[in-house]
Design a protein around this motif. Sequence first.
Motif: not given
Length: 347
Positions: A39-40, A51-52, A59, A61, A63-65, A67, A101, A322
């Motif tokens: 997660d972020t 990964f923040t 990293w 929202d 990119k996280y979504k 992923k 996550a 990724t």
Amino acid sequence: MKRQILLIAFLSAMVLTASAQKKYNVYGIGFYNVENLFDTCHDVGKNDYDFTPSGSYKWNDLKYKRKLHNMAYALADLGTDMLPGIGCAVIGMSEVENAHALDDLVAQPELAARGYKYAHIEGPDRRGVDCAMLYNPKLFTLRDVVLVPYKPELEKDSAFYTRGFLTVTGTLADETISVIVCHWPSRFSGSFYRECAGRQVKAVKDSLLRVDPLRKVIVMGDMNDDPQNRSMAVELSAKPTIAEVTDDDMFNPWWKILDSGTGTLSYNGSWNLFDQIVLSPRLLDRTGTKDYSGLTYLKCQIQQRSYLIQQEGNYKGGPKRTTASGVWLDGYSDHLPTIVYLIKEKK
């Protein structure tokens, strides 16, 4: 004599017809290294700063979504060659950051449509990556989850913290099955540490079978070693053919796959097959009778889809990652997923 031959032929035809009328269920068991499903947010005590939003991968929202979407799509697709619309009953995963996550992952439409749930226990890895297991509760009934810690075997390594062995027990097709999900120490650590992991996982497997000799055990994971490496072939005692498997061994169907020139991750154009699923003897047709009255190994498969493969650039032909060299590729993972299929006669 002619009448006798005709009678034998008639009886043989009846047996074949009866056999043909048998019906079977097939179950998919998958594994996927999902490559940094973070997660972020920063988790206290973990080195997850890359990964923040302010970290090296920026990293955020978006990119996280993406992923989450990509992983859910690929995970739901696992096993659909043989089981369209159903997919795998169980999927082990590595490189998952935390329960948050996983909550977000199973809420994705592709997985939510099948009602997938997960088993997970937070581990001690300093980077913050854990193993987890998805399961379809319509097919697999969860009974117990234990994280068996990796134990340093050298005194100088007393502060060596890495992923443990997520051991999940439940019921599949009315049979007790235990799945040990692994992510063994990296190649940077040296082969000794993976050999330790092999010994320790074998000890876990043996302890499960001592409690219940009838249970069936599957060991899966990113082993950071190939099938023929000592950690797998000797310490875990995972053999390349069913004929070689004794009661104390396991069967590793991936030797021949790697020998054929394909694998699950690529480096400088060469394939390795780190992502393996190996089976205890009770899952094997060791007599060759094709008696599928109990859950039995049928076949294995590397999931190779065009969307999982990089189509251009320096990494062309390998898994679509990724990120690569600091560039976000909106890909999936630097590993390809693997599957074994189990078969059982319908009663």
